[in-house]
Design a protein around this motif. Sequence first.
Motif, short mmCIF file in Angstrom:
data_model
loop_
_atom_site.label_atom_id
_atom_site.label_comp_id
_atom_site.label_asym_id
_atom_site.label_seq_id
_atom_site.Cartn_x
_atom_site.Cartn_y
_atom_site.Cartn_z
N TRP A 66 0.83 -1.21 0.00
CA TRP A 66 0.00 0.00 0.00
C TRP A 66 0.86 1.26 0.00
N SER A 67 1.88 1.29 0.86
CA SER A 67 2.75 2.47 0.92
C SER A 67 3.59 2.60 -0.34
N THR A 68 4.08 1.46 -0.86
CA THR A 68 4.90 1.52 -2.06
C THR A 68 4.08 1.90 -3.28
N LEU A 69 2.83 1.43 -3.32
CA LEU A 69 1.95 1.81 -4.42
C LEU A 69 1.76 3.32 -4.46
N ARG A 70 1.51 3.92 -3.31
CA ARG A 70 1.32 5.37 -3.28
C ARG A 70 2.58 6.10 -3.71
N GLU A 71 3.74 5.61 -3.26
CA GLU A 71 5.00 6.24 -3.66
C GLU A 71 5.21 6.12 -5.17
N ASP A 72 4.92 4.93 -5.70
CA ASP A 72 5.11 4.70 -7.12
C ASP A 72 4.20 5.61 -7.95
N LEU A 73 2.95 5.71 -7.55
CA LEU A 73 2.00 6.53 -8.31
C LEU A 73 2.25 8.02 -8.15
N ALA A 74 3.00 8.40 -7.11
CA ALA A 74 3.30 9.82 -6.90
C ALA A 74 4.33 10.34 -7.91
N GLN A 75 5.00 9.43 -8.63
CA GLN A 75 5.99 9.83 -9.62
C GLN A 75 5.27 10.25 -10.89
N ASP A 76 5.37 11.53 -11.21
CA ASP A 76 4.51 12.11 -12.22
C ASP A 76 4.86 11.76 -13.66
N ARG A 77 6.17 11.68 -13.96
CA ARG A 77 6.56 11.53 -15.36
C ARG A 77 7.30 10.23 -15.60
N GLU A 78 7.27 9.80 -16.84
CA GLU A 78 7.97 8.58 -17.23
C GLU A 78 8.94 8.90 -18.35
N ILE A 79 10.09 8.23 -18.33
CA ILE A 79 11.06 8.38 -19.39
C ILE A 79 11.20 7.05 -20.12
N THR A 80 11.70 7.10 -21.33
CA THR A 80 11.97 5.89 -22.11
C THR A 80 13.46 5.83 -22.40
N VAL A 81 14.09 4.71 -22.04
CA VAL A 81 15.49 4.50 -22.37
C VAL A 81 15.58 3.30 -23.30
N PHE A 82 16.63 3.30 -24.12
CA PHE A 82 16.78 2.27 -25.15
C PHE A 82 17.86 1.27 -24.77
N ARG A 83 17.62 0.02 -25.16
CA ARG A 83 18.61 -1.03 -24.95
C ARG A 83 19.38 -1.26 -26.24
N PRO A 84 20.60 -1.76 -26.16
CA PRO A 84 21.39 -2.00 -27.38
C PRO A 84 20.72 -2.96 -28.35
N ASP A 85 19.87 -3.86 -27.83
CA ASP A 85 19.20 -4.83 -28.71
C ASP A 85 17.99 -4.24 -29.42
N GLY A 86 17.74 -2.94 -29.23
CA GLY A 86 16.63 -2.29 -29.89
C GLY A 86 15.38 -2.20 -29.05
N GLY A 87 15.35 -2.89 -27.91
CA GLY A 87 14.21 -2.81 -27.02
C GLY A 87 14.22 -1.51 -26.22
N THR A 88 13.15 -1.28 -25.47
CA THR A 88 13.05 -0.08 -24.65
C THR A 88 12.66 -0.44 -23.23
N LEU A 89 12.94 0.47 -22.32
CA LEU A 89 12.52 0.35 -20.93
C LEU A 89 11.80 1.64 -20.55
N GLY A 90 10.63 1.52 -19.97
CA GLY A 90 9.94 2.68 -19.42
C GLY A 90 10.25 2.79 -17.94
N LEU A 91 10.73 3.95 -17.51
CA LEU A 91 11.12 4.15 -16.13
C LEU A 91 10.59 5.49 -15.65
N PRO A 92 10.35 5.64 -14.35
CA PRO A 92 9.92 6.94 -13.85
C PRO A 92 11.07 7.94 -13.92
N GLU A 93 10.71 9.20 -14.04
CA GLU A 93 11.74 10.25 -14.07
C GLU A 93 12.56 10.20 -12.79
N GLY A 94 13.88 10.33 -12.94
CA GLY A 94 14.77 10.24 -11.79
C GLY A 94 15.37 8.87 -11.59
N ALA A 95 14.98 7.90 -12.44
CA ALA A 95 15.49 6.53 -12.29
C ALA A 95 16.97 6.47 -12.64
#
Length: 732
Positions: free
Chosen positions: A441-470
């Motif tokens: 419950w506490s972690t869910l609230r912390e996770d949802l409090a992160q407003d923005r998401e960034i996308t980073v790329f992997r060398p194999d062409g895939g992507t990872l979605g991460l919260p801003e500040g990751a």
Amino acid sequence: MSAEATNPSTPVPVVPTAATAAVAPASVRRKSRPRIDLRRLGRAALLGPTARDRLPDAIGHVVEAHRAHHPDADLEPLRRAYVLAESSHRGQMRKSGEPYITHPLAVTLILAELGAETTTLTASLLHDTVEDTEVTLEQVREQFGEEVRYLVDGVTKLEKVDYGAAAEPETFRKMLVATGSDVRVMSIKLADRLHNMRTLGVMRREKQERIAGVTRDVLIPLAERLGVQALKTELEDLVFAILHPEEYEHTRELIAENAARTADPLAVVAEEMRGVLREAGISAEVLIRPRHFVSVHRVARKRGQLRGADFGRLLVLVGEDADCYGVLGELHTCMTPVVSEFKDFIAVPKFNLYQSLHTAVARPDGQVVEVLIRTHQMHKVAEAGVVALGNPYASGTDATATDGPGADDPVDGERADPTRPGWLSRLLEWQQAAPDPDTFWSTLREDLAQDREITVFRPDGGTLGLPEGASCVDAAYGQYGEDAHACIGARVNGRLATLSTVLKDGDTVELLMGQDPASEPSREWLEHAHTPAARIAIQRWLTTHPGGGAPADEPAGYRADADFRERRSHESGPGGRPQGADVRTDRPGAAVRLAGCCTPVPPDEITGFPVRGGVVTVHRVECVAVAHMKSRGRTEIGVRWGESTACRVTLVAESFGRRGLLADLTEAIALAGGDIVSATVEPPSEQRVRHTYTLQLPDAAGLPALMRAMRDVPGVYDVSRTQNQTPAPRLP
């Protein structure tokens, strides 16, 4: 019962459905969604079901809204769902006095207005039957199919009698897991919470605040992530009214004062834009979008004194994507653009499906008018988010179908939802590892409090979605799960980086993994873990291994945290051996690396110690790290120099600051045959500057001459090899 009611004696502040419509003048008023008349519906509901060939009068609003989006929809499932819901809830009343059936009707109307397809509306009418009546999930499945059963089950609460205080967090966990397979589950929950918030009324003040708090911390962020802005904005205003009544009242007064003004700058600019676009031959609608209460409050806090243009934005709707850019070009040509306000969310959509061009134009009086440019389809998705996507399981291209192959028969028992966003997949992964309801419950609230998401790329062409500040730590656990314990370094945009490096949107991240299956995470990683998945995985390992956590191989003075140690190892060549270095060990085939604390070179006397991944770290015997590791009982490995005399060495140059010093030093290094691998220059202190160079030499015999050449550079008063002198840390 799940739907809460009001008590007229202590009313909650009233928030209009279209928040500013109640006070905005006609020139800026937008069309509000029709409000359901609970008393009229109550009377209609009490009349009971009608003949089979007629739709009950009580769902007339729902049918009208549904047909506006889906004119060819089959209404028979809605008729049957209403008949079952009305008969099941008959005799149940809300605290406000209306028949209970008015709640599922209101929830269904909200979804119908957003454009939800028939299956969602059918499940919405039935969403409280299993929880509050004798109807069973099996009966729902028999009469309406597996999809409706799944949706109803997804929003059905767990009983407090079974779960006690954990009922609420575990209900949300269950609901999120169901949403992971079908996002329509959360669509129904959001509409359910919106109607309950509209009618929250008189519950005890503390209960109002508790429900509003959960809505603020959990439901509103979920509505934002699913892109359902129409629900999100109204929920924000309702929460604002309950939790911040004084600020809400002040904001209401500001909006009322603006509505009383005779001149409306938004209307003037809107008319100017219509003329510009008409002359350019671009077919477009220009509408005024009043800001809702919370938006006005935020702008007031940011800008202070509000002017007329601050109370709304202009929305330009066109037919095609290309027209959006055509509109942008005309506005920037014929009006004064505020370039810093331009954002292109069409080329790069937000993580919640949102697409629009954002810009702003300046008026002669200095007021700035914000402008949104989008197609009609983009606008539908911006308002309704995932609700606008229809049925993700429909056959063919019919997003509104409720029948057909695959609709009721998930393949191999799995439901692969093509609309599942990356943030939801991450949430589902970490929630499995959450050890108890409180942590979830506490972690869910912390996770949802992160407003923005960034996308980073992997060398194999895939992507990872991460919260801003990751950081790279978060990327490691996001890609490898608990196997990330073996991560030993990273490259960001092709350059070696510590695992603590904070990532930016668009970065390319290559994670360097060790081979030891018994690898341990470092305790220091917790300081850099931003995502719940990373924090929970690291903390769980540390909890199950008291006193564990990969310790530093060397003293803390040269940053012996695990990621930095391993970054140095990956500046080496294949097999972990430093480029050009030739070191032999008394365990044939062992990977070898030179320690960064003392950077040994031939003919230094050396010794070795095994570290994570089966690697042997080589130190100069006089290095303080050697005494430290011996005192801890670490096994010493015999090592010796091989035939090659190439080496890598780190040198520190102390100098007085002067113009051109860095250029002269690098030139001296190059002339002496050294290749610079990396270099850092510390900020000057009392006119003195410290330079650190990691150099590759073809022959260690040339090191003394290189150091002399560096000392001969004017202003340099000392050059030495790195040798950490910081006392060894005491480890737990």
